[in-house]
Each structure stands twice: as C-alpha cells, then as structure tokens.
Design a protein around this motif. Structure first.
Motif, PDB file in Angstrom:
ATOM      1  N   VAL A  72       1.908  21.347   6.768  1.00 45.06           N
ATOM      2  CA  VAL A  72       1.041  21.285   5.583  1.00 45.06           C
ATOM      3  C   VAL A  72       1.661  20.391   4.515  1.00 45.06           C
ATOM      4  O   VAL A  72       0.998  19.524   3.937  1.00 45.06           O
ATOM      5  CB  VAL A  72       0.790  22.703   5.019  1.00 45.06           C
ATOM      6  N   ALA A  73       2.970  20.607   4.272  1.00 39.47           N
ATOM      7  CA  ALA A  73       3.671  19.811   3.253  1.00 39.47           C
ATOM      8  C   ALA A  73       3.667  18.334   3.619  1.00 39.47           C
ATOM      9  O   ALA A  73       3.487  17.463   2.763  1.00 39.47           O
ATOM     10  CB  ALA A  73       5.105  20.310   3.093  1.00 39.47           C
ATOM     11  N   ARG A  74       3.870  18.046   4.911  1.00 45.78           N
ATOM     12  CA  ARG A  74       3.903  16.656   5.367  1.00 45.78           C
ATOM     13  C   ARG A  74       2.539  15.995   5.166  1.00 45.78           C
ATOM     14  O   ARG A  74       2.434  14.846   4.724  1.00 45.78           O
ATOM     15  CB  ARG A  74       4.315  16.605   6.838  1.00 45.78           C
ATOM     16  N   GLN A  75       1.480  16.732   5.483  1.00 46.36           N
ATOM     17  CA  GLN A  75       0.136  16.188   5.309  1.00 46.36           C
ATOM     18  C   GLN A  75      -0.180  15.965   3.834  1.00 46.36           C
ATOM     19  O   GLN A  75      -0.805  14.963   3.461  1.00 46.36           O
ATOM     20  CB  GLN A  75      -0.900  17.142   5.936  1.00 46.36           C
ATOM     21  N   VAL A  76       0.257  16.913   2.990  1.00 44.17           N
ATOM     22  CA  VAL A  76       0.063  16.750   1.540  1.00 44.17           C
ATOM     23  C   VAL A  76       0.770  15.490   1.052  1.00 44.17           C
ATOM     24  O   VAL A  76       0.205  14.682   0.306  1.00 44.17           O
ATOM     25  CB  VAL A  76       0.571  17.993   0.773  1.00 44.17           C
ATOM     26  N   GLN A  77       2.022  15.307   1.505  1.00 42.42           N
ATOM     27  CA  GLN A  77       2.796  14.143   1.081  1.00 42.42           C
ATOM     28  C   GLN A  77       2.115  12.853   1.511  1.00 42.42           C
ATOM     29  O   GLN A  77       2.011  11.909   0.734  1.00 42.42           O
ATOM     30  CB  GLN A  77       4.207  14.206   1.651  1.00 42.42           C
ATOM     31  N   LEU A  78       1.644  12.807   2.760  1.00 40.97           N
ATOM     32  CA  LEU A  78       0.981  11.600   3.261  1.00 40.97           C
ATOM     33  C   LEU A  78      -0.293  11.309   2.482  1.00 40.97           C
ATOM     34  O   LEU A  78      -0.624  10.142   2.216  1.00 40.97           O
ATOM     35  CB  LEU A  78       0.667  11.755   4.752  1.00 40.97           C
ATOM     36  N   GLU A  79      -1.020  12.367   2.107  1.00 42.31           N
ATOM     37  CA  GLU A  79      -2.250  12.170   1.342  1.00 42.31           C
ATOM     38  C   GLU A  79      -1.964  11.679  -0.073  1.00 42.31           C
ATOM     39  O   GLU A  79      -2.773  10.977  -0.674  1.00 42.31           O
ATOM     40  CB  GLU A  79      -3.047  13.487   1.286  1.00 42.31           C
ATOM     41  N   LEU A  80      -0.811  12.056  -0.615  1.00 34.41           N
ATOM     42  CA  LEU A  80      -0.482  11.684  -1.990  1.00 34.41           C
ATOM     43  C   LEU A  80      -0.032  10.229  -2.099  1.00 34.41           C
ATOM     44  O   LEU A  80      -0.237   9.590  -3.127  1.00 34.41           O
ATOM     45  CB  LEU A  80       0.621  12.592  -2.540  1.00 34.41           C
ATOM     46  N   LEU A  81       0.578   9.691  -1.039  1.00 40.29           N
ATOM     47  CA  LEU A  81       1.083   8.319  -1.100  1.00 40.29           C
ATOM     48  C   LEU A  81      -0.072   7.325  -0.983  1.00 40.29           C
ATOM     49  O   LEU A  81      -1.041   7.572  -0.263  1.00 40.29           O
ATOM     50  CB  LEU A  81       2.093   8.072   0.020  1.00 40.29           C
ATOM     51  N   PRO A  82       0.019   6.189  -1.688  1.00 43.54           N
ATOM     52  CA  PRO A  82      -1.054   5.188  -1.625  1.00 43.54           C
ATOM     53  C   PRO A  82      -1.261   4.682  -0.203  1.00 43.54           C
ATOM     54  O   PRO A  82      -0.313   4.540   0.571  1.00 43.54           O
ATOM     55  CB  PRO A  82      -0.539   4.064  -2.533  1.00 43.54           C
ATOM     56  N   ALA A  83      -2.531   4.398   0.136  1.00 46.77           N
ATOM     57  CA  ALA A  83      -2.863   3.959   1.492  1.00 46.77           C
ATOM     58  C   ALA A  83      -2.482   2.510   1.742  1.00 46.77           C
ATOM     59  O   ALA A  83      -2.241   2.104   2.877  1.00 46.77           O
ATOM     60  CB  ALA A  83      -4.357   4.157   1.742  1.00 46.77           C
ATOM     61  N   LYS A  84      -2.414   1.685   0.698  1.00 44.22           N
ATOM     62  CA  LYS A  84      -2.087   0.271   0.870  1.00 44.22           C
ATOM     63  C   LYS A  84      -1.397  -0.268  -0.371  1.00 44.22           C
ATOM     64  O   LYS A  84      -1.397   0.372  -1.438  1.00 44.22           O
ATOM     65  CB  LYS A  84      -3.345  -0.537   1.161  1.00 44.22           C
ATOM     66  N   ASP A  85      -0.800  -1.439  -0.231  1.00 43.97           N
ATOM     67  CA  ASP A  85      -0.125  -2.085  -1.360  1.00 43.97           C
ATOM     68  C   ASP A  85      -1.158  -2.570  -2.379  1.00 43.97           C
ATOM     69  O   ASP A  85      -2.267  -2.964  -2.007  1.00 43.97           O
ATOM     70  CB  ASP A  85       0.714  -3.268  -0.875  1.00 43.97           C
ATOM     71  N   PRO A  86      -0.794  -2.557  -3.661  1.00 43.64           N
ATOM     72  CA  PRO A  86      -1.740  -3.007  -4.687  1.00 43.64           C
ATOM     73  C   PRO A  86      -1.865  -4.526  -4.713  1.00 43.64           C
ATOM     74  O   PRO A  86      -0.961  -5.248  -4.289  1.00 43.64           O
ATOM     75  CB  PRO A  86      -1.101  -2.489  -5.975  1.00 43.64           C
ATOM     76  N   GLU A  87      -2.983  -4.998  -5.206  1.00 41.74           N
ATOM     77  CA  GLU A  87      -3.206  -6.437  -5.366  1.00 41.74           C
ATOM     78  C   GLU A  87      -3.387  -6.737  -6.849  1.00 41.74           C
ATOM     79  O   GLU A  87      -4.298  -6.224  -7.490  1.00 41.74           O
ATOM     80  CB  GLU A  87      -4.447  -6.884  -4.578  1.00 41.74           C
ATOM     81  N   ILE A  88      -2.494  -7.553  -7.380  1.00 32.87           N
ATOM     82  CA  ILE A  88      -2.565  -7.962  -8.775  1.00 32.87           C
ATOM     83  C   ILE A  88      -2.093  -9.414  -8.864  1.00 32.87           C
ATOM     84  O   ILE A  88      -1.043  -9.762  -8.300  1.00 32.87           O
ATOM     85  CB  ILE A  88      -1.738  -7.026  -9.692  1.00 32.87           C
ATOM     86  N   VAL A  89      -2.881 -10.242  -9.490  1.00 32.80           N
ATOM     87  CA  VAL A  89      -2.640 -11.695  -9.495  1.00 32.80           C
ATOM     88  C   VAL A  89      -1.260 -12.023 -10.053  1.00 32.80           C
ATOM     89  O   VAL A  89      -0.871 -11.532 -11.124  1.00 32.80           O
ATOM     90  CB  VAL A  89      -3.734 -12.417 -10.312  1.00 32.80           C
TER      91      VAL A  89
END
Length: 393
Positions: A72-89
């Motif tokens: 459960v904790a592992r799934q919570v942690q994975l859900e909390l982390l961003p899915a991809k890197d941000p894009e900023i010019v």
C-alpha cells in the motif's frame, strides 16, 4: 492434605530453548516408571512441534500483514511522484527516485503555476513504510495548495511546519527544499527546511553548495523560514538531492559523499538532466552483468580485472538453449577470487514452473518471472546486493 510422593518433569524444547514444562505429580510413592517418562517426553516433543507450527503461522500472518502495508505504501509513493518530467522553456529538469523493497521517505514534486513558472519540491520524510507515505501525501497536498494560493515559499513552509507539529508525533519530521522558478527572469525563490544543501555549478564548471536553511518541518511550532533568491544564469546546473545519494556506499563500502557528487556533476556537466542522473547512479551502483550469451559472460568473469568484475549476474534462462544454466555452472567452477561468489538472478518464463526449479537447483540466488519491468529488476538487484543497479557490464 495430600502430599506429593512422586513427581515427573520433562521440558518442552523448541529451537534449543525451553519454552515450557510438563509436571506430573502423584500422592503415591514410585507412581511413575521409565516408560511413563518416555511417553511424557514423546508428548512434550509433539507439543513443541505444535507450538512451533502455531508460532510460524502467526509469524507468517504478521509477515503477510506487513507486506500488505508495504505494498500500500509503495503504491501511495508511486502515485505521489510526478508521472513525467516538466516542460518549461529554456530549462531541462528531471528527477529520479530509486525504487527499493523498503519504502523510503524520499520524495519530489513539481507544480505548474504558469507556463513560465514552476514550483519544485524535494523532501526526505522521517521513517519508512506507511507512516512515511502518509506524511508524503500530507506534504504534497499542503505545499500544492499553498503554491496555488500564491504564498511565498517561506510562508508555505511556515504553514506546513505548524500543521505538521500540531498533527503528528514528536519524532516525525520532514526535511524539504521548496522553490519557485520563474523562467522569464531566471530567478529561483526558495526556502530550505533542514534539507541537504543544493549543488550549483556554473558554466565554468565551478561548483558550490548553497548552505542557507532553517529547521526541518514539524519540529518546533514557531520556526521562521526565510525566502532566498538565486539568479540562474545560462549554463548553470542546480542539483537537488537527498542524503540517500551522498550517504550511499558502493560495493566496496565507500560512501559517495558530497565531493564525489560534485566531481560526478562536473564530469558529466554537458549531459542532459536525465542522462546526468543516470551517470550519477553509475558512479556508486552495483555492477551488473546481463548474460545474453553464457560463454561471453563467463569469459568476462574469468579474464576481467577485479575492478571491472560485476556484483551480480542477471541471466535469462527461459531460452531453449539454456545458456543461463551453462553460465551459472561455469561461475560455480570459478574460485572465490575469480568471482565464484557473485550472486546471480535468473529470469524465468512465467508459464514454465520447471524453469524456477532448475534455477534454484543450479545455484541461482533467486529467480524473477518474465516479463519484468526495469524498475522491478532494479529493486531486486538493490535488495540482493544492498546497492542500486548501476553499470551494466
């Protein structure tokens, strides 16, 4: 009243420890014979076996309960982390959280404010498992809400600090770095709550650690946090990290440390952010040999220099030619000095149970069913060797 004229005692022994006794008493003289004692001893041994089974069953139930909590904790942690890197010019931003079987408190996040503004968080939550995951969720929700309201980083930190102090145990706290990057002018406004000092390296590859900061979050109710400003110039590289990086040890037991971190960033300065992270991982990770060909892997082990010898072998034994069995057989023939004690992981076909049996019988340390995600294999390697998966030999 009646007096005890005969008594017979035999211990109940489990794992060489006395866990109880049988004590029979009689008011008759010489009431018990040697045969009676043999029967009582036999009974005691049977009772010991039953007790052991009950204890093992209870341990198994507890282990399953803890594994369920960790999942459960592992799934919570994975859900909390961003899915991809941000894009900023104008900026290249990336992050990585190394997966382990024991859920750690390392956490990062970014929040898009405007197209040219982004909030950045890296934190280390005290504890592990479910309590750490709950604190991560709390931190994420609180800082995201404060960022969208428009609070400065120092105000956000102060509010989160008080909420943590008010609602958690005294031994729970969070070290965190929270910054807001404005890409229009290159200004990073940030606050540091007891977290590792960021490493800033300029275009001349001159690095320095930025030591400004206050107390971790949740320790004292009235801690005041300051907002600092860092002007990022073209060519600057800013590295945010947790102590899991600097305190990590390589297979020889040498701690990575801040100096090695700075040297590694300097050496890989020109690489993109994601590739830079991968290179840092290789600096202190476990050396892994993936065996697609048994003869080639065996030759690497036999002829390779000690410094290039792998720390773990990963062999696909689901192939019809059974290259994997040849490999582990060859490794078992090597002397310890030549690498014979290297742990080995077998990749097995899920639909062929015989693979798993052959893997363990051939001397593999463990087997992993295919298909397997890279992150899952990295987790297995980390828990087998005690180090992250680094260089692939």
């Amino acid at each position: 009243g009646d007096r005890t004229r005969s008594e017979m005692i035999t211990p109940i022994i489990s794992n060489d420890e006395v866990i109880g006794v049988f004590d029979l008493e009689s008011d008759e003289l010489n009431a018990y014979s040697d045969d009676d004692l043999d029967v009582l001893m036999l009974l005691a041994s049977q009772v010991a076996i039953i007790i052991e089974k009950v204890m093992l069953h209870e341990e198994l139930i507890e282990k399953k309960r803890l594994q369920g909590q960790l999942e459960v904790a592992r799934q919570v942690q994975l859900e909390l982390l961003p899915a991809k890197d941000p894009e900023i010019v104008g900026y290249d931003i990336s992050a990585y959280n190394f997966p382990t079987e024991e859920v750690s408190g390392d956490y990062y996040d970014w929040v898009k404010i405007y197209d040219d503004q982004i909030g950045i968080v890296i934190a280390d939550v005290s504890g592990k498992g479910v309590p750490a995951a709950i604190l991560m969720a709390f931190l994420r929700a609180s800082l995201r809400a404060a960022t969208h309201i428009g609070y400065g980083t120092n105000i956000s930190m102060a509010k989160v600090n008080y909420l943590l102090w008010e609602s958690t145990e005294r031994n729970q706290f969070i070290t965190a770095f929270h910054g807001i990057l404005d890409a229009s002018n290159g200004l990073l406004s940030y606050s540091n709550a007891g977290h590792n000092p960021p490493l800033l390296m300029n275009a001349n590859r001159e690095g320095r650690f930025i030591e400004y900061g206050e107390q971790p979050l949740g320790m004292f109710p009235g801690t005041r946090y300051h907002m600092h400003h860092l002007s990022l110039k073209p060519g600057d590289v800013l590295v945010l990290y947790t102590d899991g990086v600097t305190e990590a040890t390589n297979p020889e037991g040498v701690e990575f440390g801040r100096d090695r971190l700075a040297d590694a960033v300097k050496e890989n300065y020109d690489r993109p952010a994601r590739e830079l992270i991968a290179r840092l991982l290789k600096q202190y990770g476990a050396r892994v040999t993936v065996a697609s060909c048994a003869a080639e892997a065996y030759d690497k082990l036999r002829k390779g220099e000690a410094g290039a010898r792998p720390d773990v072998l990963v062999s696909d034994i689901s192939m019809p030619d059974e290259d994997g069995y040849m490999l582990i057989g060859g490794v078992r023939k090597l002397s310890p000095e030549e690498g014979g004690k290297i742990p080995a992981i077998a990749l097995t076909a899920l639909e062929r149970p015989s693979d798993r049996i052959k893997a363990l019988a051939s001397g593999f340390s463990m087997h992993v069913p295919k298909p397997v995600e890279p992150e899952e294999l990295a987790m297995v390697i980390a828990n087998l060797t005690g180090h992250p998966a680094g260089i692939i030999l």
